[in-house]
Design a protein around this motif. Structure first.
Motif, short mmCIF file in Angstrom:
data_model
loop_
_atom_site.label_atom_id
_atom_site.label_comp_id
_atom_site.label_asym_id
_atom_site.label_seq_id
_atom_site.Cartn_x
_atom_site.Cartn_y
_atom_site.Cartn_z
N ARG A 124 0.83 -1.21 0.00
CA ARG A 124 0.00 0.00 0.00
C ARG A 124 0.86 1.26 0.00
NH1 ARG A 124 -3.20 -3.01 4.17
NH2 ARG A 124 -4.93 -3.99 3.04
N ASP A 146 -5.40 -3.81 -3.15
CA ASP A 146 -5.62 -3.35 -4.51
C ASP A 146 -4.32 -2.70 -4.96
OD1 ASP A 146 -8.20 -4.18 -4.16
OD2 ASP A 146 -9.09 -2.19 -4.14
N HIS A 147 -3.72 -3.25 -6.01
CA HIS A 147 -2.42 -2.73 -6.45
C HIS A 147 -2.37 -2.83 -7.97
CE1 HIS A 147 1.86 -1.96 -6.69
NE2 HIS A 147 1.91 -1.76 -5.38
N ALA A 148 -2.32 -1.68 -8.62
CA ALA A 148 -2.44 -1.65 -10.08
C ALA A 148 -1.14 -1.93 -10.81
CB ALA A 148 -2.98 -0.28 -10.51
N SER A 171 -7.00 -10.44 -3.52
CA SER A 171 -6.44 -9.13 -3.90
C SER A 171 -6.81 -8.79 -5.35
CB SER A 171 -4.92 -9.14 -3.75
OG SER A 171 -4.54 -9.32 -2.40
N THR A 172 -6.76 -7.51 -5.64
CA THR A 172 -6.98 -7.03 -7.00
C THR A 172 -5.63 -6.62 -7.57
OG1 THR A 172 -9.19 -6.25 -6.43
CG2 THR A 172 -8.19 -5.35 -8.43
#
Length: 316
Positions: A124, A146-148, A171-172
């Protein structure tokens, strides 16, 4: 368990900052993966103080990759001071793209003795991170994130808690291309089940996945059976089921399942597959241009045909 520290990370050679003396002669900040460590036994200073020394000598804004080696008493204490130091420096580590937590050899701390911590705060804190690796499963936590940007995730353990796998699965991670999980054994905390792997095998949650390693497991036959019909396999370039207790049951399932001739590489090394089935795999896959690794590392000879004597490559 590795007998040597990482020599390369994120396409960069590692440089041992903690073994260096003074700031003179240090390489450019963006040219290496910096390895920072203290003694795992009887450390003179804690890891966060060594990081302070690093921050004074190196331009943090240009650092692209960090390798965290041993921290104080890693065999009984997690790297909380490491997480605090790194997240506290997030505004200066603006170019950081790769982070490895726990690069220790067996001489520093056996893999299943390494105490870890909740690692989601690191992801994060660094939304531009592309590569993240962890060694050690004891007390390891991975809350869903969430980690793009993350493209590669590697978790090395002698026993991986199913809660960690479920956290990753929830997770995304839309950019994730490489996933490498050392699942380990129950005796060292491995509670992962084949059901926990469903989010990776379905092909739905991780659309960019191209390299999948589900290995170092005492459930390797069951995992191979699941992979034989898993939708994600059709788009993979590499499937790695190595380092575990894979035998004829798993190998037969792979041969009877969906086509694997599209793969660039199939890694089945450290296995217990009979010679007859090895010949079939070679004929059907290597003959079609797939690079197949069937090196058994001497494991078959050690087991001498007895399933009770099968072992994974890395446990303790």
């Amino acid at each position: 368990m590795p007998s040597d520290s990482l020599t390369e990370f994120h396409g960069l050679p590692t440089f041992d900052f903690s073994g260096a003396r003074g700031a003179q002669g240090l390489p450019p900040a963006d040219s290496v993966a910096w390895r920072i460590w203290v003694e795992s036994y009887d450390a003179e200073i804690p890891w966060d103080k060594e990081f302070d020394r690093f921050a004074e000598a190196v331009d943090l804004t240009r650092v692209r990759a960090l390798v965290v080696g041993a921290w104080s008493d890693a065999y009984e204490s997690g790297p909380d001071e490491v997480v605090e130091a790194l997240t506290g420096a997030r505004d200066r580590l603006t170019s950081l793209r790769a982070l490895f937590l726990g690069d220790m050899t067996f001489e520093e701390c056996e893999i299943s003795w390494i105490n870890q911590t909740q690692v989601a705060p690191l992801l994060r804190a660094f939304p531009a991170l592309e590569e993240f690796g962890v060694r050690g499963g004891q007390e390891l936590g991975f809350d869903p994130v969430d980690h793009a940007s993350l493209r590669s995730l590697r978790i090395e353990t002698g026993g991986l808690d199913g809660a960690v796998v479920r956290g990753i699965g929830a997770s995304t991670l839309p950019a994730l291309e490489r996933l490498d999980l050392w699942l380990g054994v129950e005796n060292y905390g491995g509670t992962t089940t084949v059901a926990d792997l469903a989010p990776f095998l379905s092909g739905e949650r991780f659309p960019a996945l191209r390299h999948l390693a589900l290995h170092n497991s005492e459930l390797q036959d069951e995992i191979a059976v699941a992979c034989a019909s898993a939708p994600v396999v059709a788009r993979l370039e590499t499937l790695d089921l190595s380092m575990g207790t894979l035998g004829d049951a798993g190998a037969e399932a792979l041969l009877a399942g969906q086509p694997l001739t599209h793969l660039r590489r199939l890694d089945l090394s450290h296995h217990y597959i009979s010679e007859a089935l090895q010949e079939r795999i070679t004929a059907e896959l290597a003959g079609a241009g797939v690079e197949v690794d069937l090196d058994d590392d001497g494991a078959r000879e050690d087991a001498d045909g007895d399933e009770d004597f099968r072992y994974v490559a890395v446990a303790e």
